[in-house]
Design a protein around this motif. Structure first.
Motif, mmCIF file in Angstrom:
data_model
loop_
_atom_site.group_PDB
_atom_site.id
_atom_site.type_symbol
_atom_site.label_atom_id
_atom_site.label_comp_id
_atom_site.label_asym_id
_atom_site.label_seq_id
_atom_site.Cartn_x
_atom_site.Cartn_y
_atom_site.Cartn_z
ATOM 1 N N ALA A 169 69.584 1.883 -21.192
ATOM 2 C CA ALA A 169 70.404 1.074 -20.289
ATOM 3 C C ALA A 169 70.123 1.385 -18.825
ATOM 4 C CB ALA A 169 71.881 1.294 -20.588
ATOM 5 N N ASP A 170 70.114 0.343 -18.002
ATOM 6 C CA ASP A 170 69.994 0.528 -16.558
ATOM 7 C C ASP A 170 71.217 1.250 -16.012
ATOM 8 O OD1 ASP A 170 67.657 -1.431 -15.257
ATOM 9 O OD2 ASP A 170 68.356 -2.043 -17.228
ATOM 10 N N ALA A 171 72.360 0.981 -16.614
ATOM 11 C CA ALA A 171 73.605 1.644 -16.241
ATOM 12 C C ALA A 171 74.537 1.567 -17.433
ATOM 13 C CB ALA A 171 74.236 0.978 -15.022
ATOM 14 N N THR A 172 75.443 2.541 -17.521
ATOM 15 C CA THR A 172 76.486 2.506 -18.538
ATOM 16 C C THR A 172 77.825 2.512 -17.818
ATOM 17 O OG1 THR A 172 75.076 3.779 -20.041
ATOM 18 C CG2 THR A 172 77.398 3.562 -20.621
ATOM 19 N N LEU A 173 78.686 1.573 -18.179
ATOM 20 C CA LEU A 173 79.943 1.382 -17.476
ATOM 21 C C LEU A 173 81.126 1.745 -18.366
ATOM 22 C CD1 LEU A 173 79.197 -2.122 -15.898
ATOM 23 C CD2 LEU A 173 78.450 0.141 -15.122
ATOM 24 N N SER A 174 82.122 2.359 -17.754
ATOM 25 C CA SER A 174 83.360 2.677 -18.457
ATOM 26 C C SER A 174 84.464 1.758 -17.944
ATOM 27 C CB SER A 174 83.745 4.139 -18.234
ATOM 28 O OG SER A 174 83.942 4.392 -16.849
ATOM 29 N N ILE A 175 85.483 1.568 -18.775
ATOM 30 C CA ILE A 175 86.633 0.741 -18.410
ATOM 31 C C ILE A 175 87.826 1.655 -18.179
ATOM 32 C CG2 ILE A 175 88.220 -1.053 -19.225
ATOM 33 C CD1 ILE A 175 85.869 -2.185 -20.861
ATOM 34 N N ALA A 176 88.476 1.512 -17.046
ATOM 35 C CA ALA A 176 89.594 2.383 -16.697
ATOM 36 C C ALA A 176 90.725 2.250 -17.709
ATOM 37 C CB ALA A 176 90.101 2.039 -15.297
ATOM 38 N N GLN A 177 91.250 3.388 -18.156
ATOM 39 C CA GLN A 177 92.364 3.426 -19.086
ATOM 40 C C GLN A 177 93.433 4.366 -18.539
ATOM 41 O OE1 GLN A 177 89.196 3.359 -22.788
ATOM 42 N NE2 GLN A 177 91.124 4.441 -23.069
ATOM 43 N N PHE A 178 94.673 4.081 -18.865
ATOM 44 C CA PHE A 178 95.775 4.845 -18.282
ATOM 45 C C PHE A 178 96.766 5.349 -19.330
ATOM 46 C CE2 PHE A 178 94.123 1.722 -15.319
ATOM 47 C CZ PHE A 178 93.836 2.501 -14.211
ATOM 48 N N GLY A 179 96.483 5.091 -20.596
ATOM 49 C CA GLY A 179 97.383 5.529 -21.651
ATOM 50 C C GLY A 179 96.893 6.787 -22.349
#
Length: 210
Positions: A169-179
């Motif tokens: 992958a050129d980049a790996t992205l995470s999704i913000a979580q708050f729980g």
């Protein structure tokens, strides 16, 4: 007394039939109960696909399928909703179509037996491979400028992306979580990432500078 089932779709066309090659005579005569937007009521299937092809977006979606992931159908359905150019299945060819709700009939789906073949295809097509997963080197999706020409890749529910995709992958992205949970459902993550692309490239909403 049981409630009567809700009416789905529309009945036979009332009045003089419209003319044009995209209309389906059988649907005009008997009604259209398909799960399509009103714009495509009574249209022939091939005519709908051709019209969608004329305005598909530049992003693709890929999902790894090593364990017959039940999320794949939902990902295909969401890809249709956001008008992805293609959906790519990496690994096993067979996948559970139940969650797609027949939207795979209107969405181009391509199969790649291995990660290597998928990456070669993406490079030849001029697409940046963007992984979506929580790795130590992941950067936030919320602040990343998603490229216009890209393929968003999602892993299996549980194990996530394979090391091979992570490395390619050129980049790996995470999704913000708050729980309290460590991760969110793969189909939910796919919907969030696709909508992020739409916000950026359809509505022109830039991300917050990193």
């Amino acid at each position: 007394m049981e409630n009567a089932p809700a009416t789905v779709g529309v009945g036979p066309w009332e009045g003089v039939w419209p003319s044009g090659p995209h209309w389906d005579p059988d649907l005009l005569a008997h009604g259209d109960t398909r799960n399509v937007v009103d714009e495509y009521r009574y249209w022939q299937h091939d005519a709908i696909v051709a019209d969608l092809d004329s305005k598909r977006h530049n992003f693709h979606v890929a999902i790894e399928n090593w364990q017959h992931d039940l999320n794949i159908g939902s990902v295909v359905r969401t890809a249709n909703a956001f008008l992805a150019r293609e959906v790519h299945i990496i690994g096993r060819r067979r996948w559970n179509r139940r969650g797609a709700m027949v939207t795979d009939r209107y969405q181009h789906v391509r199969h790649h037996p291995t990660v290597e073949e998928f990456v070669e295809w993406a490079q030849a097509a001029g697409l940046r491979v963007i992984g979506i997963d929580n790795f130590p080197d992941s950067v936030p999706l919320e602040t990343y400028e998603l490229p216009r020409d890209c393929v968003l890749v999602f892993g299996q529910e549980g194990p996530g992306l394979t090391p091979e995709v992570h490395a390619a992958a050129d980049a790996t992205l995470s999704i913000a979580q708050f729980g309290s949970t460590r991760s969110i459902n793969a189909s939910a993550a796919a919907a969030i990432a696709m909508h992020g692309w739409v916000r950026r490239h359809v509505f022109g909403q830039h991300t917050i500078p990193q």
